[in-house]
Design an enzyme around this catalytic site. Structure first.
Site, PDB file in Angstrom:
ATOM      1  N   SER A 408      60.705  56.762  31.237  1.00  7.64           N
ATOM      2  CA  SER A 408      61.747  57.763  31.003  1.00  7.64           C
ATOM      3  C   SER A 408      63.060  57.136  30.546  1.00  7.64           C
ATOM      4  O   SER A 408      63.962  57.849  30.117  1.00  7.64           O
ATOM      5  CB  SER A 408      61.996  58.570  32.282  1.00  7.64           C
ATOM      6  N   HIS A 429      56.780  60.421  26.874  1.00  9.63           N
ATOM      7  CA  HIS A 429      57.539  60.727  28.094  1.00  9.63           C
ATOM      8  C   HIS A 429      57.259  62.153  28.529  1.00  9.63           C
ATOM      9  O   HIS A 429      57.800  63.117  27.964  1.00  9.63           O
ATOM     10  CB  HIS A 429      59.036  60.509  27.833  1.00  9.63           C
ATOM     11  N   GLU A 441      58.440  64.108  25.114  1.00 12.70           N
ATOM     12  CA  GLU A 441      59.375  63.305  24.329  1.00 12.70           C
ATOM     13  C   GLU A 441      58.615  62.075  23.827  1.00 12.70           C
ATOM     14  O   GLU A 441      58.341  61.148  24.586  1.00 12.70           O
ATOM     15  CB  GLU A 441      60.553  62.898  25.224  1.00 12.70           C
ATOM     16  N   ASN A 479      67.348  62.134  28.918  1.00 14.82           N
ATOM     17  CA  ASN A 479      67.983  61.492  30.070  1.00 14.82           C
ATOM     18  C   ASN A 479      69.305  60.818  29.719  1.00 14.82           C
ATOM     19  O   ASN A 479      70.192  60.719  30.564  1.00 14.82           O
ATOM     20  CB  ASN A 479      67.026  60.469  30.696  1.00 14.82           C
TER      21      ASN A 479
END
Length: 695
Positions: A408, A429, A441, A479
């Site tokens: 991540s 991800h 992702e 993130n």
């Protein structure tokens, strides 16, 4: 004669055929063509009945939504359907493919409806922030009752022909040759002197006096913040209280309100963005795809098991690897438990559960992954561990196998360098829970081949995900932006806000939960371990210790321990203010010499959201995201950004980039913090009076 709608007669039955590929959308030419063909059919003395149908793969699938927001051209669809209904001949809709929105509304303007058993119909306008605006909210309740109409219109989901027949929408379901079946059915109706059936002349069955207020209450939580579902209820209610003409006028008023609303603009943006996001600029359509017939998963924990379920549910065999039998058994048992819970809810059968489980094999040996086409690593978020895993995968997997990491935050390029085939390495991800969340992702490394990218993007759709291609940086798109927002949320609390106040502001904006409730859900230990790792490996760039670290060190890890930023009662996920947290915050403020002040809700919203926009602009400049819509889709499907706000970049456009830039500049002047230094791209667009959408 229209180029997109034709009239012809076969024996005694007139056929009105829409031929506007690919989906026979009801644009202006089709609407006018329908009226012209209807006039021909009515003037044809040899036609005892008329059939409306679509050429190609579908009945008219709906309106041409590219016309929304443009100056309307006559004839409008409601007028076309009214003309169909008022025609002097028996009219039959023959449906195949998908008759959605305006397509279904056309069928409601006909006397009888026949459909192939594979056909689906529905009124999905609510998903675009709209309501059925061509008589759908007035005719459907008259046909099947208010309650069933509410379920169909507010739910917005397509329904199968068999279900529609049971509801009383479709009169006959057939298989085989639709044209032949439609002609035979029309001839039978004509021979039987079947009556005309104008749906608009039927009386609505309301079923109960409280049906509408009850329905509003039943959807209040799930549809929080949305306008369209509640406008749909008002429109159906009008069908029970007004005659058809007045009800249709009310429907049009409500439709126009929604069409001109920011919410519908946002939802239409998301509709197009979701379809565009899979088209990767620079990747040719004819790029070869690799066959993915079997997948390996490294790690049988919550994430690994959730990832495995995506493939099992799609019918793709999975080999799951763990280091210890106990962990493997636990992981397999959790997958079965999740499937059986789904079956108990009626969402799958016990046979489907067993079919999925039969596709799963488990192993303790890397060597058993020698024949998989794709392997996804889902181990602990530690670079050393991941590089060791990829070294083993490089040794055992066959040439051409795709090697994917579920990291991540970590550098996919560094992971790829632990193999001799970095061109086969990509990030995939998944978001937790991996078997539920729609976002995937996909992270392109410097060496990742176009073939691998094209394969993984196609595979995303195959397993029911919305795949977004992003580049390498710490945290990628989602993130990286989240960390900036979280930092602002913490700073706001440090300066005087409470965690509950910050959470409420963002919840009221439309997010499913605030940043601190979300941290408790994910587990405070997760972020704490990442920060501790950075303090050890990269102390110069590691974040300073704060009150969240103090809570984590007390093993207040969130919901799973009964307390984190908030307190939680056993069996109850409702966050409650915590005295322990308040004490740690006060202690931190005292240690740092922070003088608190009153923080307004407006400041909370601006600081938490504008920092996201600024970081998004930097991400676009760096090429980590290729388009603003990629960022919007990541945040909508990965983090619950409200669909009716359109995503952070679309939302910023709706505010005005000049206003957003001015406020960011103000925050930078006040704090001097790099996070508030305006992104050059944002600054340029603001000065030029442009939007992110103009890129």
């Amino acid at each position: 004669m229209s180029d997109v709608v034709s009239y012809q007669r076969e024996d005694e039955i007139g056929l009105i055929v829409v031929d506007n590929p690919p989906v026979n959308a009801l644009g202006h030419a089709v609407r006018q063509g329908l009226l012209d063909a209807l006039d021909q059919g009515l003037a044809d003395d040899g036609a005892r009945a008329l059939v409306v149908m679509g050429a190609g793969r579908t009945f008219p699938a709906g309106a041409d939504i590219r016309e929304f927001g443009q100056t309307p051209k006559e004839p409008a669809l409601p007028d076309v359907i009214n003309r169909l209904e008022d025609s002097g001949k028996l009219l039959i809709a023959a449906v195949h493919g998908t008759a959605l929105g305006g397509g279904m509304e056309i069928t409601l303007g006909c006397d009888y409806r026949l459909a192939l058993d594979s056909a689906r119909m529905g009124l999905p306008e609510v998903n675009l922030g709209l309501l059925p605006g061509a008589g759908g909210t007035q005719r459907l309740p008259r046909l099947i009752g208010a309650q069933a109409a509410l379920d169909a219109i507010v739910g917005g989901k397509p329904m199968k022909a068999g279900q529609l027949e049971k509801m009383g929408v479709v009169d006959k379901v057939v298989s085989g040759d639709l044209k032949a079946e439609a002609i035979a059915y029309a001839r039978q109706l004509a021979d039987d002197n079947a009556p005309r059936r104008k749906v608009s002349e039927l009386t609505v069955d309301k079923e109960s006096d409280t049906v509408f207020s009850d329905y509003e209450q039943s959807i209040a939580r799930k549809k929080r913040g949305f306008l369209a579902p509640f406008h749909c209820i008002k429109a159906v209610q009008a069908a029970t209280e007004l005659d058809f003409a007045a009800g249709q006028k009310r429907e049009r008023e409500l439709f126009t309100e929604l069409l001109n609303s920011p919410q519908s603009a946002a939802q239409r943006h998301v509709f197009f963005a979701e379809r565009e996001v899979g088209k990767v600029p620079g990747i040719a359509k004819d790029t070869p795809r690799r066959e993915i017939a079997q997948v390996g998963i490294i790690g049988a924990g919550t994430m690994g098991g959730g990832i495995a379920m995506n493939f099992l549910s799609a019918g793709i065999p999975v080999k799951m690897l763990e280091m210890k039998q106990e962990a493997l058994d636990k992981g397999v048992a959790l997958i079965r438990k999740n499937y059986e819970a789904t079956a108990k809810k009626g969402r799958m059968t016990s046979e489907q559960v067993e079919r999925c489980m039969s596709l799963l094999t488990s192993t303790l040996s890397y060597d058993d992954l020698s024949d998989v086409d794709l392997v996804i690593e889902a181990v602990f978020e530690n670079m050393k561990v991941k590089k060791e895993v990829f070294g083993e995968l490089d040794r055992v997997t066959k040439p051409g196998a795709i090697l994917a990491t579920n990291t991540s935050t970590l550098d996919v390029n560094e992971i790829a360098q632990s193999t001799r085939r970095p061109e086969d390495v990509i990030g995939m991800h998944f978001f937790s829970p991996a078997n539920v969340m729609k976002l995937l992702e996909n992270v392109r490394g410097e060496a990742t081949s176009d073939e691998v990218i094209a394969t993984v993007m196609d595979l995303s759709k195959r397993i029911g995900k919305v795949g977004v291609l992003v580049g390498v940086c710490y945290g990628f798109v989602g993130n990286r932006i989240l960390h900036k927002r979280q930092a602002q949320a913490i700073s706001l609390v440090n300066e005087g806000a409470t965690p509950a106040q910050v959470d409420k502001v963002l919840y009221d904006f439309g997010l499913p939960m605030g940043p601190f409730a979300m941290a408790d859900l994910a587990g405070l230990d997760v972020g704490w371990r990442i920060r501790e790792g950075l303090r050890e490996s990269d102390p110069a760039n590691a974040p300073e210790r704060n009150w969240l670290d103090a809570l984590a060190e007390q093993e207040r890890w969130g919901q799973k321990t009964g307390g984190g930023v908030f307190d939680y009662a056993e069996g109850d996920r409702t966050p409650r203010p915590s005295e322990v947290t308040a004490a740690e915050i006060e202690k931190y403020r005292a240690e740092q010499g922070i003088e608190t002040r009153e923080i307004s809700d407006t400041e909370i919203l601006e600081r938490c959201l504008y920092v996201m926009v600024n970081e998004g602009a930097k991400i676009l400049e760096e090429g980590v995201a290729m388009r603003p819509l990629d960022i919007d889709i990541v945040w909508i499907y990965g983090y619950g950004f409200p669909v009716y706000q359109g995503g952070p970049m679309f939302w910023a456009d709706s505010i005005g980039l000049d206003k957003v830039h001015a406020k960011i500049q103000q925050f930078h002047d006040e704090t001097g913090h790099d996070d508030w230094k305006p992104a050059p791209l944002l600054e340029r667009l603001a000065k030029e009076g442009k939007r992110f959408a103009d890129l």
